[in-house]
Each structure stands twice: as structure tokens, then as C-alpha cells.
Design an enzyme around this catalytic site. Sequence first.
Site, PDB file in Angstrom:
ATOM      1  CG  HIS A 135      52.094  44.751  40.308  1.00  0.00           C
ATOM      2  ND1 HIS A 135      51.987  45.667  39.284  1.00  0.00           N
ATOM      3  CD2 HIS A 135      51.248  45.181  41.282  1.00  0.00           C
ATOM      4  CE1 HIS A 135      51.112  46.596  39.624  1.00  0.00           C
ATOM      5  NE2 HIS A 135      50.649  46.322  40.834  1.00  0.00           N
ATOM      6  CE  LYS A 139      48.425  43.383  38.904  1.00  0.00           C
ATOM      7  NZ  LYS A 139      47.108  43.079  39.522  1.00  0.00           N
TER       8      LYS A 139
END
Length: 238
Positions: A135, A139
Site C-alpha cells: 500500500h 496507510k
Amino acid sequence: MKIALIGYGKMGQAIEQVATGKGHEVVLKIDIDNAHELNSENAAKIDVAIEFTGPHSAFNNVMKCLELGIPVVCGSTGWLEHWDEVKTYCEKQNGTLIYASNYSIGVNLFFEVNKYLAGLMKSHADYSVSMEEIHHTQKKDAPSGTAITLAEQIMEQIVSKTKWVNGETTAANELSIISERTDPAPGTHKVKYSSAVDDIEIIHTAHNRQGFAGGAVLAAEFTAGKKGIYSMKEVLGL
């Protein structure tokens, strides 16, 4: 629909684009500076709230929506230690809540593929299973909520795996999830079964946030006229 966006970062902005493109109206945008505007006066003009913030604020946001009688679609992860409390309060309030670790239609189809493959692999002990997820660096939780959902699905089928761990492991009962944070990366999830003779892999790679945003708006539309707690499984009829 008249929508409140709780969290107006990149995901909130993507949801706004999809929602207005479908003819809906965003009547309230809540971020850290105007949280007080999520109140009873504004609740009267809101059909549904879509919540994408973070693990430290999601619980309070969801509870506030339920208190105000606003149906809420929550996409924040990392707060599910409070799930039982939220579930009980939603039932007490006769509220409406949709929660998913991932609102992408593709990811939810991927969940079904993952469950099916794990069911096939459970009788083949020569294969070891591991996971990877990638990600963007903004995040905050690792592993991702999507990765945890995938891991829990695998452990339901492959009972020799009793817990997941974030990182490499050599313990036979542990399912390894390798988390990587790099930009730009909307989200990639890989499940790999390895043996001495071959590997089997399934991979979902998001190209942008539009898939997540579109699924969140679809879930918001699903709340119309409904009471109770739902997931994307009900929204998509899976």
C-alpha cells in the site's frame, strides 16, 4: 442521495467525484477541523454518511452517526476491537451500518476466489501458504484490513494455521503476511501456495482509488430503506 463525507482525504475526494457523477449531492464534508458539524442540526439533511478516516477516529465517528440516526458506510480499518460495542449499539438504535475492509467490487470477488482456493488447498499439506500486501505510505495500519480478511478466510479452511503474523515466520501454525509501504500504490494483495514442485498464486492489484470509491457509493445506495448491519457480500449479492 444527500451524502456526508467523514474524512476528506484522497479517498473522500474520489468518493465525492463518483457520487456527484451519479447525481448524488455531498451536503457535508467532515475533517479534523470541523468534526463538531456532525450534529443533530445537520443530521436532518443527511441520507447517509460515508466514513473513511483512520483507526483512531473511526469508532467515534460510527457511534456518532448511529447516535444521530444517520445510516453509515464505514471503510476505515484497524478499529475492530470495538466491533461488538458498535454492533450492540447499532441494534439498540435500530440503525444502519455497512462495514467492509475493502469496498472494491474486484476485491470482494477476490475474497470469494480466496475462500474457494483455500477450500481446495486444505487437503494438500505439501503446500505452504503465505501472503503479501503493498500500500501507499500514508496507510496507517499494517497489515491492511483486506489482508486480515483474506488471512481469516484462509484460516477458516486450513485449520493448521491458527493465527496470522505481520512479517516472516517459521512457525507451522502461523500465516505470514508481508506488508510493504511504497508510493504510489493503491493496493496489491497476493496469496501464494508453495510446494517443492510448483507455486499457485492469486493476486489483486488496484490501479487507482476509483474501484474503492465506486463500491462505497454503491454501498451507500444500498442503505436506502434498510435497517441492520450489512457487508459488501449483501450489497453485491454474493
